[in-house]
Design a protein around this motif. Structure first.
Motif, PDB file in Angstrom:
ATOM      1  N   LYS A  19      15.960 -20.828   9.331  1.00 38.40           N
ATOM      2  CA  LYS A  19      16.381 -21.187   7.320  1.00 38.40           C
ATOM      3  C   LYS A  19      15.578 -22.600   8.017  1.00 38.40           C
ATOM      4  CE  LYS A  19      18.464 -18.197   5.076  1.00 38.40           C
ATOM      5  NZ  LYS A  19      18.016 -17.755   3.830  1.00 38.40           N
ATOM      6  N   LEU A  20      15.915 -23.487   9.230  1.00 40.30           N
ATOM      7  CA  LEU A  20      16.119 -24.260   9.037  1.00 40.30           C
ATOM      8  C   LEU A  20      14.790 -25.369  10.300  1.00 40.30           C
ATOM      9  CD1 LEU A  20      18.763 -26.467   9.861  1.00 40.30           C
ATOM     10  CD2 LEU A  20      18.018 -25.944   7.796  1.00 40.30           C
ATOM     11  N   GLY A  21      13.599 -23.762  10.998  1.00 39.53           N
ATOM     12  CA  GLY A  21      12.350 -23.774  11.224  1.00 39.53           C
ATOM     13  C   GLY A  21      13.213 -24.489  12.832  1.00 39.53           C
ATOM     14  N   PHE A  22      13.919 -24.373  13.608  1.00 41.42           N
ATOM     15  CA  PHE A  22      14.051 -25.517  14.351  1.00 41.42           C
ATOM     16  C   PHE A  22      13.910 -23.943  15.727  1.00 41.42           C
ATOM     17  CE2 PHE A  22      16.999 -29.468  16.950  1.00 41.42           C
ATOM     18  CZ  PHE A  22      15.704 -28.793  17.809  1.00 41.42           C
ATOM     19  N   GLU A  23      12.711 -23.597  16.328  1.00 46.60           N
ATOM     20  CA  GLU A  23      13.044 -22.210  16.849  1.00 46.60           C
ATOM     21  C   GLU A  23      13.177 -23.036  18.496  1.00 46.60           C
ATOM     22  OE1 GLU A  23      11.210 -19.781  16.236  1.00 46.60           O
ATOM     23  OE2 GLU A  23      11.199 -20.375  14.057  1.00 46.60           O
ATOM     24  N   ASN A  24      13.258 -24.296  18.667  1.00 47.33           N
ATOM     25  CA  ASN A  24      13.984 -24.230  19.895  1.00 47.33           C
ATOM     26  C   ASN A  24      15.223 -24.608  20.860  1.00 47.33           C
ATOM     27  OD1 ASN A  24      13.401 -26.673  19.391  1.00 47.33           O
ATOM     28  ND2 ASN A  24      12.579 -27.345  21.323  1.00 47.33           N
ATOM     29  N   ILE A  25      15.971 -24.464  19.203  1.00 49.63           N
ATOM     30  CA  ILE A  25      17.602 -25.200  19.094  1.00 49.63           C
ATOM     31  C   ILE A  25      18.292 -24.229  20.525  1.00 49.63           C
ATOM     32  CG2 ILE A  25      18.011 -23.245  17.936  1.00 49.63           C
ATOM     33  CD1 ILE A  25      19.654 -26.789  18.150  1.00 49.63           C
ATOM     34  N   GLU A  26      17.892 -23.276  20.912  1.00 53.60           N
ATOM     35  CA  GLU A  26      18.995 -22.372  22.351  1.00 53.60           C
ATOM     36  C   GLU A  26      18.496 -23.359  23.017  1.00 53.60           C
ATOM     37  OE1 GLU A  26      18.814 -17.831  21.812  1.00 53.60           O
ATOM     38  OE2 GLU A  26      16.880 -18.376  21.203  1.00 53.60           O
ATOM     39  N   ASP A  27      17.696 -23.494  22.915  1.00 55.57           N
ATOM     40  CA  ASP A  27      17.581 -24.921  24.564  1.00 55.57           C
ATOM     41  C   ASP A  27      17.587 -25.998  24.782  1.00 55.57           C
ATOM     42  OD1 ASP A  27      16.148 -21.750  25.754  1.00 55.57           O
ATOM     43  OD2 ASP A  27      14.403 -22.427  24.719  1.00 55.57           O
ATOM     44  N   VAL A  46      18.434 -28.273   2.200  1.00 55.83           N
ATOM     45  CA  VAL A  46      19.532 -28.164   1.419  1.00 55.83           C
ATOM     46  C   VAL A  46      19.097 -29.083   0.787  1.00 55.83           C
ATOM     47  CG1 VAL A  46      21.613 -27.300   2.393  1.00 55.83           C
ATOM     48  CG2 VAL A  46      20.301 -26.653   3.717  1.00 55.83           C
ATOM     49  N   PRO A  47      19.568 -29.017  -0.517  1.00 59.38           N
ATOM     50  CA  PRO A  47      19.245 -29.878  -2.025  1.00 59.38           C
ATOM     51  C   PRO A  47      20.207 -30.329  -1.590  1.00 59.38           C
ATOM     52  CG  PRO A  47      19.244 -27.750  -2.499  1.00 59.38           C
ATOM     53  CD  PRO A  47      18.492 -27.665  -1.165  1.00 59.38           C
ATOM     54  N   PHE A  48      20.573 -31.881  -1.865  1.00 62.55           N
ATOM     55  CA  PHE A  48      22.059 -32.624  -2.468  1.00 62.55           C
ATOM     56  C   PHE A  48      21.819 -32.474  -3.733  1.00 62.55           C
ATOM     57  CE2 PHE A  48      23.504 -36.412  -4.540  1.00 62.55           C
ATOM     58  CZ  PHE A  48      24.301 -36.396  -3.775  1.00 62.55           C
ATOM     59  N   VAL A  68      31.112 -22.990   0.388  1.00 62.65           N
ATOM     60  CA  VAL A  68      30.220 -24.481   1.189  1.00 62.65           C
ATOM     61  C   VAL A  68      29.479 -23.692   2.495  1.00 62.65           C
ATOM     62  CG1 VAL A  68      30.523 -26.032   3.480  1.00 62.65           C
ATOM     63  CG2 VAL A  68      32.449 -25.987   0.970  1.00 62.65           C
ATOM     64  N   LEU A  69      30.065 -22.504   3.191  1.00 62.03           N
ATOM     65  CA  LEU A  69      29.630 -21.721   3.968  1.00 62.03           C
ATOM     66  C   LEU A  69      28.107 -21.399   3.002  1.00 62.03           C
ATOM     67  CD1 LEU A  69      31.649 -20.539   5.760  1.00 62.03           C
ATOM     68  CD2 LEU A  69      30.079 -21.798   6.967  1.00 62.03           C
ATOM     69  N   SER A  74      22.348 -20.036   2.133  1.00 61.06           N
ATOM     70  CA  SER A  74      22.133 -19.788   0.953  1.00 61.06           C
ATOM     71  C   SER A  74      20.323 -21.021   0.831  1.00 61.06           C
ATOM     72  CB  SER A  74      22.650 -19.278  -0.501  1.00 61.06           C
ATOM     73  OG  SER A  74      22.866 -20.642  -0.788  1.00 61.06           O
ATOM     74  N   LEU A  75      20.825 -22.060   1.117  1.00 60.64           N
ATOM     75  CA  LEU A  75      19.913 -23.277   1.406  1.00 60.64           C
ATOM     76  C   LEU A  75      19.655 -23.446  -0.541  1.00 60.64           C
ATOM     77  CD1 LEU A  75      16.529 -22.078   2.697  1.00 60.64           C
ATOM     78  CD2 LEU A  75      18.831 -23.550   3.458  1.00 60.64           C
ATOM     79  N   GLN A  76      20.974 -23.410  -1.227  1.00 60.94           N
ATOM     80  CA  GLN A  76      21.705 -23.093  -2.447  1.00 60.94           C
ATOM     81  C   GLN A  76      21.913 -25.253  -2.121  1.00 60.94           C
ATOM     82  OE1 GLN A  76      23.778 -21.505  -5.773  1.00 60.94           O
ATOM     83  NE2 GLN A  76      24.734 -23.259  -5.408  1.00 60.94           N
ATOM     84  N   GLY A  77      22.669 -25.562  -1.303  1.00 70.14           N
ATOM     85  CA  GLY A  77      22.737 -27.394  -1.267  1.00 70.14           C
ATOM     86  C   GLY A  77      23.985 -27.604  -1.978  1.00 70.14           C
ATOM     87  N   GLY A  78      24.116 -28.729  -2.719  1.00 70.09           N
ATOM     88  CA  GLY A  78      25.293 -29.026  -3.605  1.00 70.09           C
ATOM     89  C   GLY A  78      25.949 -30.338  -3.458  1.00 70.09           C
ATOM     90  N   ALA A  79      26.901 -30.446  -4.026  1.00 68.41           N
ATOM     91  CA  ALA A  79      26.876 -32.660  -3.554  1.00 68.41           C
ATOM     92  C   ALA A  79      27.736 -32.595  -2.551  1.00 68.41           C
ATOM     93  CB  ALA A  79      27.715 -32.637  -4.858  1.00 68.41           C
ATOM     94  N   CYS A  80      28.392 -33.615  -2.118  1.00 65.61           N
ATOM     95  CA  CYS A  80      28.392 -34.058  -0.649  1.00 65.61           C
ATOM     96  C   CYS A  80      29.441 -33.467   0.132  1.00 65.61           C
ATOM     97  CB  CYS A  80      29.308 -35.329  -0.722  1.00 65.61           C
ATOM     98  SG  CYS A  80      30.648 -35.775  -1.824  1.00 65.61           S
TER      99      CYS A  80
END
Length: 190
Positions: A19-27, A46-48, A68-69, A74-80
């Motif tokens: 979802k965030l495109g951070f491919e090397n997060i495991e390393d 994830v929109p505010f 929240v989850l 789902s990348l819907q996002g929300g408020a704080c």
């Protein structure tokens, strides 16, 4: 993907990759650079937004952990309460020591505890490597975005212009203030 009240490490890694495109997060190390990258990508993907919040009846406006989850995954996002709480759950699943805090937001009127942010502790600060217990403020849910985590152990801190404003954080008494400055007011406009 998620259990009822949390994320597993594997679910968090999958989310960050897909979802965030951070491919090397495991390393990636659990360091400030990775925290900064996750914050930047979350604010991008994830929109505010508060449209979904204001469309709910008042008694349902504070989300459950399941809400929240669902909104974060789902990348819907929300408020704080949605975005920052989701970020806290995500960072914890990845292995960061993170917790949420309540904040007072002041514009024209003061409203107690109406903003939620999070603190990440124990991440080494490359600009202050001898700091014994660094604390970083993360806020991915504001109309005035932060360019990166705020090193609370090094206050005052000023960020260059972001979203048209210069942002500063300073401690006054036992409170930490976030200050916005765009330009000096023109006396003819007052």
């Amino acid at each position: 993907m998620a259990s009822k009240s949390s994320l597993t490490r594997q679910e968090a890694i999958q989310y960050v990759k897909e979802k965030l495109g951070f491919e090397n997060i495991e390393d990636a190390a659990l360091d400030l650079a990775t925290l900064n990258e996750i914050q930047r990508r979350l604010m991008s993907e994830v929109p505010f937004q508060n449209v979904s919040l204001i469309s709910m009846p008042p008694e349902k406006r504070f989300p459950t952990v399941e809400d929240v989850l669902a909104d974060g995954l789902s990348l819907q996002g929300g408020a704080c309460a949605h975005n920052n709480w989701f970020t806290c759950l995500l960072l914890r699943a990845l292995g960061y020591d993170a917790y949420t805090i309540a904040a007072i937001y002041c514009s024209e009127i003061e409203m107690e505890d109406m903003h939620m942010m999070l603190i990440v502790k124990g991440v080494e600060d490359p600009d202050d490597p001898l700091q014994a217990d660094p604390l970083f403020l993360v806020d991915v849910a504001s109309g005035y975005p932060l360019p990166h985590p705020v090193p609370l152990h090094r206050l005052p801190v000023t960020f260059p212009e972001t979203a048209g404003l210069e942002l500063s954080f300073a401690k006054y008494g036992n409170m930490i203030h976030r200050l916005h400055h765009s330009r000096d007011p023109n006396p003819n406009e007052v």
